[in-house]
Each structure stands twice: as structure tokens, then as C-alpha cells.
Enzyme design. Structure first.
Site, PDB file in Angstrom:
ATOM      1  N   ASP A  28       0.853  -1.192   0.000  1.00 20.13           N
ATOM      2  CA  ASP A  28       0.000   0.000   0.000  1.00 20.13           C
ATOM      3  C   ASP A  28       0.884   1.235   0.000  1.00 20.13           C
ATOM      4  O   ASP A  28       1.994   1.221   0.550  1.00 20.13           O
ATOM      5  CB  ASP A  28      -0.907   0.017   1.229  1.00 20.13           C
ATOM      6  CG  ASP A  28      -1.761   1.271   1.284  1.00 20.13           C
ATOM      7  OD1 ASP A  28      -2.713   1.358   0.501  1.00 20.13           O
ATOM      8  OD2 ASP A  28      -1.453   2.163   2.074  1.00 20.13           O
ATOM      9  N   GLU A  82       0.906   5.635   0.529  1.00 20.44           N
ATOM     10  CA  GLU A  82       0.267   6.912   0.848  1.00 20.44           C
ATOM     11  C   GLU A  82       0.962   7.972   0.004  1.00 20.44           C
ATOM     12  O   GLU A  82       2.192   7.941  -0.162  1.00 20.44           O
ATOM     13  CB  GLU A  82       0.388   7.239   2.337  1.00 20.44           C
ATOM     14  CG  GLU A  82      -0.286   6.229   3.255  1.00 20.44           C
ATOM     15  CD  GLU A  82      -1.768   6.067   2.993  1.00 20.44           C
ATOM     16  OE1 GLU A  82      -2.402   7.037   2.500  1.00 20.44           O
ATOM     17  OE2 GLU A  82      -2.300   4.983   3.256  1.00 20.44           O
ATOM     18  N   HIS A 142      -5.316   4.687   6.878  1.00 21.19           N
ATOM     19  CA  HIS A 142      -4.571   5.545   5.955  1.00 21.19           C
ATOM     20  C   HIS A 142      -3.092   5.610   6.301  1.00 21.19           C
ATOM     21  O   HIS A 142      -2.434   6.617   6.019  1.00 21.19           O
ATOM     22  CB  HIS A 142      -5.172   6.955   5.894  1.00 21.19           C
ATOM     23  CG  HIS A 142      -6.447   7.024   5.119  1.00 21.19           C
ATOM     24  ND1 HIS A 142      -6.530   6.760   3.775  1.00 21.19           N
ATOM     25  CD2 HIS A 142      -7.711   7.297   5.517  1.00 21.19           C
ATOM     26  CE1 HIS A 142      -7.772   6.893   3.374  1.00 21.19           C
ATOM     27  NE2 HIS A 142      -8.514   7.211   4.415  1.00 21.19           N
ATOM     28  N   ASP A 152      -2.658  -0.520   6.504  1.00 24.51           N
ATOM     29  CA  ASP A 152      -3.595  -0.819   5.424  1.00 24.51           C
ATOM     30  C   ASP A 152      -3.179  -2.060   4.652  1.00 24.51           C
ATOM     31  O   ASP A 152      -4.027  -2.830   4.185  1.00 24.51           O
ATOM     32  CB  ASP A 152      -3.705   0.379   4.478  1.00 24.51           C
ATOM     33  CG  ASP A 152      -4.474   1.530   5.103  1.00 24.51           C
ATOM     34  OD1 ASP A 152      -4.795   1.445   6.292  1.00 24.51           O
ATOM     35  OD2 ASP A 152      -4.733   2.520   4.396  1.00 24.51           O
TER      36      ASP A 152
END
Length: 576
Positions: free
Chosen positions: A26, A28, A167, A172
Site C-alpha cells: 500500500d 500513501e 490511511h 492498510d
């Protein structure tokens, strides 16, 4: 010479899932575009056969400031990434970590776009690993009865993940691992046991779909509305298409993967069609029929009467009230909203800029009572106590009317200043709440002002070019489609327009911003008017929107949400 033939096992037809090494990862980022934004954090978990083999996680220096609304969303600030490495230094280690593995991400196209962009910038070939998208797989496997949407947080709760998405990249990624295992368990019951089967998973037509193919016989190849009905003639599902024959046939093929619709096909006994002159007429007829008959297998547009409005009451000291009905009472209305919560958010946003009273009692200049705490905080002029005269209070009312109908700047500026102050104090969660309240107000005000631009016109005639060289002509009255027709190629327009206007539906407008049709119908008409090639033939009145309306601020609101990871859509928006 004889050759011994050996029959292979089923596992030899592909890689068994229990032997596949998955790297669930994942990212960000500072925004939604790999071309314009940068990575701020990466997290990955390597698993095989349900066992965690390793983890990879680090903050990343994006090379520039992190927008405040991104910090609100993720909790990652400029100070946190100040000493972090740039992604150009992280990428080689990540590529080594994923070597030989199958990559998994929730909405993989988003994450892979950043990885590919980073590889291109660093001179590395893009990863050739197989990719599994848990969001896409969930849409294929799960039904609406099991989950209302395919957000990561929703799926994590469904599969009882031990990690709650927040987040942050590694958290995540861990939640996505649990979602992946839950989905693999589901598809296993459908005969999917190898990686190859998982990646190409698609349902075959059910026996009911194959048995009901005869329902598509005789359906015309024309634009219109189709209605699936049961044995009693009750409408099960209503849809529209520019080619009824092709669309109805698709319900009996493997391309129809929605579980509820497959169930509906099994119940259906006939398909009734209504041929329409134009595609717009078909779209409007579909909306009206869904709203009136409420077929149980339709999800959208079933309850237009449940719209919610924000009302500036018509009384000596008006206030903002959330209501479900627009009346001809001289009040000012803002809406429609999709829920009471959204309307209340917009009301709270307006109260931040306008010192309107928030009490619910009916006040009179002749009857006084004690003021509440809001007066002591300076949030209300306390007309109940006589501190503020009726004329002075009327200034706030005029400001509220202007904010609802013409100029959203006062509310926008007040909330923007508050969000800046909260962000400076690192109170990001409170700033995010104010952002959502402002978004509810701006979006609805922009929508209503756009609707009113059309609903204020008593009659408009417009035409768009048809595929055969002719023209599709529509008569619109107060935002409602009153007539639709087709003019053949080469014909003189005047007789066709005159005949269509003469036979159009008589429309008597009611009160409010949507006086003759639902907001959804008027929006369909507006979308058609905005389509390429549309020509205005007649306009009785002026078609315009306020120069300082909320529409000019909507782009700024949407930019504040661009940093939202697509796996976590905004409330009320579908994942796709």
C-alpha cells in the site's frame, strides 16, 4: 517402443494458491496523480500459505510540502518525512523485496501507477509481477446483501481483520492481507484453486440465465426502456438503453456478474419494452418509472421523495431548518441533499459564517426570553432577549439567502479560515470535519444554482445531431422534459419544432428550486444540454448561473479531496 502415459493432476494446470508468494502493499501519496504527486509512505507484507514471511515499511520524502488536507487524512506531516529517504533510494529495496512474488493491492491500478512512474524516473524496468486487485475481486465475489460497498474499511470489517485501516501504509497493507485471505476462501468454494484461476476469475452464466435466454427474443434494436417482470406482472428491474436488443441479451451471458441481477433473471418471466424517440427520453422515462414503481432490484433513483432540504424559515426571526418537503410558503430552500446528515453539515457550515439563531422556538419581537450560551459566545445576536432588533437580524437573513442562492464566498471564507487555524494547531481531525461540512454546502449550493438556471426557464427547445444525420429535438419546460422527437436528415426544422411544441406536455410549476421535475431528471437534461453538438432552438427567458455562485468554488473543494486514496472513496460515491 511403448510410452507410458501419465495423467497430470489438477494442480499441474496452474500454481496452487497455497504455494503462491504474495506481496500485499500500500502507498500513501500527496495526491491522486502519479504524474503530479509523490509517495509519502510505503508498506508491504509478504505472505505464503497464510504465513507472514516478512514486512517492508518506510516513510518517504516526497520532495515537497505535504498539502494540509493530506496531513489531515493520513496524519503524515512534513516534520515526519523530513529525515526520510526519497523514493529513488527506497525503490531498489522494494523491487528486491517483491522479486518472484505476486503483487496485491486494494485498487491496484492506483498504487501501480506510482510504482511504474518511479521506475521510469529511476531507469528501472516496470515490475512484471502478476497483479491481483482485491477491490476488483471483491466486486466480482461479494453481493450487495453482504457489503454496501468495496471500501477497504468495509471489507476489513466484513472479514474481521485484526488490523483496522487507518490511511497508514503498513496498517492498510496488513488489513488487505486479511481481505485477500477472506476473498480466497470465498472463491475456493467456487472452484478457484490456482493463481491463474484467481486472476481470470469470472462467473459463468447460471442455469437460470441460460434457461431464460428466450426472454430476449423479439426485443427491438431501438432506444428505450426495458422492464423485467415476474409472473404477476410486477416490475422487478427497470433499465434503459440506446439498443434494447443488445442490452437485454447481455443479462443472459457471462458478462452479467452482479449476484442480485442474476437472482432477478431467475425470477423474471417476461421482458416488456417501451420504445422511445431519443436516448434522453429513454433516460427520463427510466427515472420516472423507477420512482413510481420502485422495483426491488433497482438500487438507485427508487425514492426521489426522500430528498432533504435546508430551509430558511419565513418568520420574524428566521432560522435554518432541515425539512423533507418544499412548500409554497415564501421560505428560501437549499438542496436537495442525499441525507439529513448532509443537510445538517451544510447548516453547521452556514452557522460558522452567519450568526443566525439556532434555537427551534418561534420568536416574536413582543415576547422576550433568556438567551442561550451561543449569545455569550458571540455566535448569536440574541434577538430572543431583545439585544438585536428585527431590522438588524434581517441583515443576517439577507446574507443567508445570498449564500444559499447567489454567493457562497462568505461561508467558504469563514470555514477556510477556521480550517487553516485548526491545521496550524495540528488539530487535523477537526479540520477534516469542517472540510466535509464545507463540501456538503458548496456541492449542494452549486448543484442547486445550476438546476435553477434551467428550472427558471418556462420553455426551452434544443436539438442534437443524430447518428443518421437527422436531429433529436427536445422541449424542456421548467427543467422537465415535456416532449421528444426526431427530425429526419435534410428536413426543414420549423414544422417539426412547431408540432413538437404544440403537442408537448403542459407543465405547471410548483414551489422551490425543482418546481416541475426531480433534481435527477433536471440533471439528466443538463448533461444532455452540455453534450457536444447540442443547439439551442428557442429559449423563453435567460439561461444563466450566478457569477459569484458556488460553482466557482467547487473545484477548490474537489482538489481538497484529490489526496484521498481511491480505495477509500468519499461518502456517497461508488468505488468504481
Amino acid at each position: 517402443m511403448a510410452v507410458d502415459a501419465v495423467q497430470g493432476t489438477l494442480d499441474e494446470l496452474g500454481t496452487p494458491l497455497r504455494e503462491v508468494t504474495f506481496v500485499v502493499f500500500d502507498l500513501e501519496t500527496t495526491g491522486g496523480s502519479a504524474a503530479e504527486h509523490a509517495i509519502t509512505e510505503i508498506g508491504a507484507v509478504k505472505v505464503r500459505g497464510g504465513e507472514v514471511l516478512g514486512e517492508f515499511a518506510t516513510l518517504v520524502d516526497p520532495g515537497g510540502p505535504i498539502p494540509p488536507f493530506i496531513s489531515v487524512l493520513t496524519g503524515i506531516t512534513d516534520a515526519m518525512v523530513m529525515a526520510a529517504p526519497p523514493f529513488s533510494q527506497v525503490l531498489p529495496s522494494f523491487l528486491e523485496f517483491i522479486k518472484g512474488a505476486t503483487l496485491v493491492a486494494h485498487n491496484a491500478p492506483f498504487d501501480m501507477s506510482f510504482i511504474r512512474a518511479a521506475c521510469a524516473a529511476g531507469g528501472y524496468p516496470p515490475p512484471a509481477n502478476p497483479i491481483v486487485d482485491t477491490a476488483d475481486l471483491a466486486r466480482r465475489v461479494l453481493t450487495r446483501d453482504e457489503t454496501p460497498n468495496c471500501k477497504l474499511g468495509t471489507l476489513a470489517r466484513l472479514f474481521r481483520s485484526t488490523t483496522e485501516p487507518c490511511h497508514r501504509a503498513l496498517a492498510d497493507a496488513k488489513a488487505t492481507v486479511d481481505v485477500l485471505h477472506g476473498l480466497i476462501a470465498r472463491v475456493g468454494s467456487l472452484g478457484v484453486h490456482t493463481l491463474e484461476e484467481l486472476r481470470s476469475f469470472a462467473r459463468t452464466p447460471t442455469p437460470e440465465q441460460q434457461r431464460k435466454r428466450h426472454l430476449a427474443e423479439g426485443v427491438p434494436s431501438a432506444p428505450g426502456v426495458y422492464i423485467f417482470e415476474d409472473s404477476r406482472g410486477e416490475a422487478l428491474y427497470i433499465g434503459k438503453s440506446s439498443n434494447l436488443r443488445n442490452r437485454v441479451r447481455s443479462y443472459f451471458t457471462a458478462s452479467e456478474t452482479r449476484s442480485r441481477i442474476r437472482e432477478m433473471v431467475g425470477i423474471a418471466e417476461r421482458v416488456r419494452t417501451i420504445i422511445c424517440a431519443t436516448g434522453l427520453e429513454a433516460e427520463i422515462r427510466e427515472l420516472r418509472m423507477i420512482g413510481s414503481t420502485k422495483p426491488r432490484y433497482n438500487k438507485r433513483s427508487r425514492f426521489p421523495e426522500r430528498a432533504v432540504w435546508l430551509k430558511l424559515t419565513n418568520e420574524p426571526f428566521p432560522r435554518l431548518s432541515v425539512v423533507r418537503e418544499v412548500k409554497d410558503d415564501g421560505a428560501t430552500y437549499l438542496g436537495p441533499f442525499g441525507s439529513s446528515r448532509a443537510a445538517d453539515d451544510a447548516r453547521t457550515a452556514m452557522h460558522e459564517a452567519l450568526p443566525l439563531r439556532q434555537c427551534t422556538e418561534r420568536l416574536s419581537p413582543r415576547t422576550l426570553r433568556n438567551a442561550c450560551t451561543l449569545a455569550e459566545l458571540g455566535r448569536c445576536g440574541a434577538p430572543c432577549e431583545g439585544r438585536e432588533s428585527e431590522d438588524a437580524y434581517a441583515r443576517h437573513v439577507r446574507g443567508a439567502k445570498r449564500a444559499m442562492e447567489h454567493d457562497a464566498e462568505a461561508v467558504f471564507s469563514a470555514l477556510e479560515a477556521r480550517m487553516r487555524r485548526l491545521s496550524a494547531e495540528q488539530r487535523y481531525e477537526e479540520a477534516a470535519i469542517d472540510r466535509d461540512r464545507l463540501a456538503s454546502y458548496v456541492r449542494t449550493a452549486a448543484r442547486m444554482q445550476r438546476l435553477r438556471s434551467l428550472t427558471a426557464i418556462s420553455q426551452m427547445v434544443a436539438a442534437s445531431p443524430a447518428f443518421d444525420g437527422g436531429w433529436d429535438i427536445h422541449v424542456i419546460r421548467y427543467g422537465r422534459l415535456a416532449a421528444a422527437g426526431v427530425m429526419p436528415r435534410g428536413a426543414h426544422p420549423t414544422p417539426y419544432v412547431d408540432a413538437l411544441v404544440a403537442t408537448a406536455e403542459t407543465v405547471v410549476p410548483g414551489p422551490g428550486p425543482t418546481p416541475a421535475a426531480s433534481a435527477e431528471e433536471t440533471e439528466c437534461v443538463l448533461r444532455w444540454l452540455d453534450s457536444p453538438g447540442v443547439r439551442l432552438v428557442q429559449v423563453d427567458g435567460t439561461w444563466s448561473v450566478p457569477a459569484y455562485g458556488a460553482g466557482r468554488l467547487r473545484d477548490r473543494i474537489e482538489r481538497a479531496y484529490q489526496g484521498l486514496h481511491p480505495r477509500q472513496p468519499r461518502e456517497g460515491r461508488p468505488l468504481r
